[in-house]
Design a protein around this motif. Structure first.
Motif, short mmCIF file in Angstrom:
data_model
loop_
_atom_site.label_atom_id
_atom_site.label_comp_id
_atom_site.label_asym_id
_atom_site.label_seq_id
_atom_site.Cartn_x
_atom_site.Cartn_y
_atom_site.Cartn_z
N GLU A 151 0.77 -0.96 0.07
CA GLU A 151 -0.04 -0.11 0.07
C GLU A 151 0.97 1.12 -0.14
O GLU A 151 2.13 1.45 0.84
N ARG A 169 4.55 0.96 0.23
CA ARG A 169 5.07 -0.02 1.30
C ARG A 169 4.64 -1.44 1.48
O ARG A 169 3.44 -1.61 1.10
N VAL A 173 3.05 -4.13 3.36
CA VAL A 173 2.01 -4.09 4.57
C VAL A 173 1.78 -5.44 5.28
O VAL A 173 1.33 -5.53 6.32
N LYS A 174 1.86 -6.38 4.34
CA LYS A 174 1.44 -7.79 4.70
C LYS A 174 2.54 -8.59 3.93
O LYS A 174 2.45 -8.54 2.35
#
Ligand SMILES: Nc1nc2c(c(=O)[nH]1)N[C@H]1C(S)=C(S)[C@@H](COP(=O)(O)OP(=O)(O)OC[C@H]3O[C@@H](n4cnc5c(=O)[nH]c(N)nc54)[C@H](O)[C@@H]3O)O[C@H]1N2
Ligand SMILES: Nc1nc2c(c(=O)[nH]1)N[C@H]1C(S)=C(S)[C@@H](COP(=O)(O)OP(=O)(O)OC[C@H]3O[C@@H](n4cnc5c(=O)[nH]c(N)nc54)[C@H](O)[C@@H]3O)O[C@H]1N2
Ligand code: SF4
Ligand SMILES: [Mo]
Length: 679
Positions: A31, A34, A36-37
């Motif tokens: 996102e 970056r 994020v998961k």
């Protein structure tokens, strides 16, 4: 190759870069540029969307505020950790002007690389780095710290790192996890075994520690450290004696069966029991189960091979499936490592032909000795993909070497590791998610590609980019030192060296993310042993001065301290990787020393007590964990913890830098220690 990077938001395919057999397919969620998961890629045929805790928490590491962002030079004492920011230009100029002077004054072999597989990408670990140091004429490193002894030993029996396809082990009816903490170190093998168990398989774990893998087993067999060869020989004794061997298989697919049949008469169950601590009736029970179950699978771990006698031990265990003919049955056989199958074109990638002079070699397990005793001395060491101050044996000796004022050390890293603190120059490294590379599992049969998903962190650079920079600044003009990552992948996948790679191309990898090698069943063609068969008797070993038949040799005497010390890996770190990341440290809590309640009672030690563990090499402080998960006479810790977590020296200060019987392998688990309550 920047199509993923350019997209700020989305889900992108990737591959886990850690030194772990599973080599999972990943999906990276992004996102605003970056990560994020990180989750498992459900379309990956072997890893099927499941990943470990370490990598599920990878974003914590990637964006850890402690991550290195720019080059630095040391301004404090070696080891102190005081640095100041410099530019890449200054860093490269400092390194290369120093190296040019060293080459002129003392010769190129005063410079030495030190690396391992902190990132399993082939370009970043065996690519431009090898070309660069070959061209330079540097001292060469022998990559022995992990599985060298067992690989040589297994190779004498089977011809190389060739086992069964792990996907087939779902059909196994008896699964023996032998010296492997698979629940932590090969979780997908456990997942497959769990499916096999639902189909009626029985799971046996043979280990010195009843850890989570042992607790998961149907039958846990505790064994005295370093005695597995004797157990395997005892099993062979019974298999021959009770007529449970497959005579047709022995005749057609092996050499030396008659010699072995005679030889193992010298290992009756009573004797084997007295060596291994395994009760006679359990040796019979195990042998009969193994003899009766043709679809039997042995997963051979690193535990038994990190001992003085580790090479011969793995060579011996590797003979067992040949006795029962298990290799011919679905789900039958063994895996020690499957790295032999997907072997890329190493000559084309590493270019040993660039090495114009014969240079000396240093066994990485003897790095402490090399840095303190070699003559002429090593004057500069370039470290990448590894943290030798923590992971190498006899660590106080290693640090004595790193402490030398006349040693110019460069460390290329993502974090300020213990090793980096000794560097003159620290360079920031990209994570694998910022790189282009390809990966070949040493367990399953898929080659995978990494395309960069995010921009380089801060000013960090990939290993290949740094070697191109260094080559340029050295004034080298050899074109091979400047090949692009894409060119390097194409050269590596040249299938002329290995037909298994047929059809695996740069394009097919980009299109599919993972592609299966053209692996054929192991017994469908000749094995790469001298005889083309499984060598129960090895003339090569005989020629090299080893007993040609499997033979038990006790561990080397390591002083007369009372406890055998096993410093094994833990669940939430990968070697020392993650030991600097708060999230992973919190999951792991604190370093413990597991000991038997009988030993603890004798020393007045209870769970939670602070205890000192020491020998002639070093001394550490840990917290006692008293129970029955290890046998009397054995103490065990898990994890390669950062300095700040262990009182006194680092854990590897306690381990011997002796080399194993084969391959120059490590003997991390063959040291002895004393234990006492602190204060
Ligand atoms: N979570 C996690 N996963 C990892 C790693 C990690 O650090 N953490 N490291 C990765 C790397 S580089 C490697 S090489 C592999 C290693 O993973 P494994 O192959 O599992 O090897 P180890 O964990 O070193 O040791 C395995 C087991 O051997 C036992 N053992 C020690 N000595 C003996 C012995 O004499 N006989 C028997 N039978 N057992 C013994 C130990 O108690 C331990 O349970 O894991 C990889 N995966
Ligand atoms: N006591 C004891 N000691 C052991 C073992 C044991 O079981 N017990 N296991 C041994 C085994 S099997 C192994 S394989 C070794 C492993 O030892 P190492 O290979 O040193 O592995 P790590 O400790 O994970 O350190 C890898 C480092 O590489 C860095 N790195 C990651 N990616 C990159 C990159 O792309 N570029 C650069 N420049 N750096 C990168 C990481 O940040 C990390 O600090 O340890 C050995 N030491
Ligand atoms: S460390 Fe191993 S189990 Fe975890 S994600 Fe990576 S390859 Fe998979
Ligand atoms: Mo390893």
């Amino acid at each position: 190759m920047t199509r993923f990077v350019d997209e700020q938001t989305g889900v992108f395919p990737s591959v886990c870069s850690l030194d772990c057999p599973d080599q999972c397919g990943l999906l990276i969620h992004k996102e605003a540029g970056r990560i994020v998961k990180v989750e498992g890629d459900p379309s990956h045929p072997v890893t099927q969307g499941k990943i470990c805790n370490k990598v599920r928490n990878m974003a914590e590491r990637l964006y850890d505020p402690k991550r290195l962002e720019y080059p630095m030079k040391r301004i404090g004492r070696k080891g102190e950790g005081l640095f100041e920011r410099i530019s890449w230009e200054e860093a490269v100029e400092t390194i290369t002007s120093k190296w040019k002077r060293l080459i002129a004054d003392e010769g190129a072999d005063s410079i030495m690389p030190y690396s391992f597989y902190g990132n399993m990408g082939m370009l970043g670990t065996e690519g431009l780095d090898r070309r660069f140091f070959h061209h330079l004429g540097a001292t060469r490193l022998q990559y022995t710290i992990c599985s060298a002894a067992g690989s040589e030993g297994y190779g004498y029996t089977m011809g190389g790192s060739f086992g069964i396809d792990p996907e087939d082990t779902v059909h196994s009816k008896l699964i023996v996890m032998w010296g492997i903490n698979a629940a932590s170190t090969n979780m997908h093998q456990v997942m497959i075994a769990e499916k096999a168990r639902k189909n009626g398989a029985q799971i046996i774990v043979i280990d010195v520690h009843k850890n989570q893998t042992g607790r998961w087993a149907d039958w846990f067999i505790p064994i005295q450290p370093g005695t597995d060869t004797a157990l395997a020989l005892g099993l062979m004794h019974i298999l021959f004696d009770e007529g449970m061997v497959d005579e047709a298989f022995l005749r057609d697919y092996t050499v030396g069966a008659e010699e072995l049949r005679e030889h193992v008469k010298a290992y009756p169950p009573q004797l084997v029991s007295s060596i291994t601590g395994v009760p006679v009736e359990d040796i019979y029970k195990l042998a009969r189960l193994y003899g009766e179950t043709k679809q039997s699978f042995i997963r051979i771990g690193n535990g038994p091979q990190h001992h003085d006698n580790g090479g011969m031990c793995i060579r011996t265990i590797a003979c067992l499936p040949a006795l029962t003919g298990a290799w011919m049955h679905q789900g039958g056989g063994a895996i020690k490592g499957n790295g032999g199958y997907l072997e890329h074109n190493a000559a084309k990638l590493q270019r040993p032909d660039l090495l114009k002079v014969k240079t000396r070699r240093v066994n990485m397990n003897l790095i402490g000795q090399a840095l303190t005793e070699l003559d002429p001395p090593i004057r500069s060491m370039y470290v990448y993909n590894s943290n030798p101050a923590v992971v190498a044996p006899d660590a106080n000796k290693v640090r004595e070497g790193l402490q030398r004022e006349d040693l110019f050390t460069v460390v290329h890293e993502l974090f300020m590791t213990e090793t980096a603190k000794y560097a003159d120059i620290v360079l920031p490294a990209t994570s694998s998610y910022e790189n282009t590379d390809f990966y070949a599992s040493y367990w399953h049969h898929y080659i995978q590609i990494q395309q960069p998903v995010i921009q380089p962190y801060g000013e960090s650079k990939s290993n290949t980019d740094v070697f191109r920079l260094l080559a340029h600044a050295m004034g080298f003009t050899e074109p091979a030192l400047f090949d692009s990552d894409e060119e390097l992948i194409r050269q590596s996948l040249d299938a002329s060296s290995n037909p298994v790679l047929e059809g695996i191309t740069y394009e097919s990898l980009v299109e599919h993310q993972f592609v299966r090698g053209q692996v054929k069943p192991l017994m469908s063609s000749k094995l790469p042993t001298p005889s083309g068969k499984i060598e129960l008797y090895s003339k090569t070993m005989e020629r090299r001065g080893y007993p040609p038949l499997p033979t038990y040799t006790p561990l080397v005497e390591d002083g007369d301290l009372p406890f055998q010390y096993i410093p094994a890996p833990n669940h939430n770190f990968l070697n020392s990787t993650f030991s600097h990341n708060d999230k992973h440290v919190k999951l792991e809590k604190a370093p413990k020393l597991h000991m038997n309640e009988a030993d603890a009672a004798g020393l007045g030690i209870a769970t939670g007590d602070r205890i000192r563990v020491w020998n002639g090499r070093g001394s550490c402080e840990l917290t006692a964990a008293v129970g029955t998960d290890v046998q009397p006479g054995v103490v065990l810790s898990q994890g390669l913890w950062a300095d700040a977590s262990v009182g006194g020296d680092t854990l590897n200060a306690l381990t011997p830098a002796r080399v194993a019987d084969m391959g120059g392998g490590a003997t991390f688990f063959s040291g002895r220690v004393q234990v006492e309550k602190c204060g």
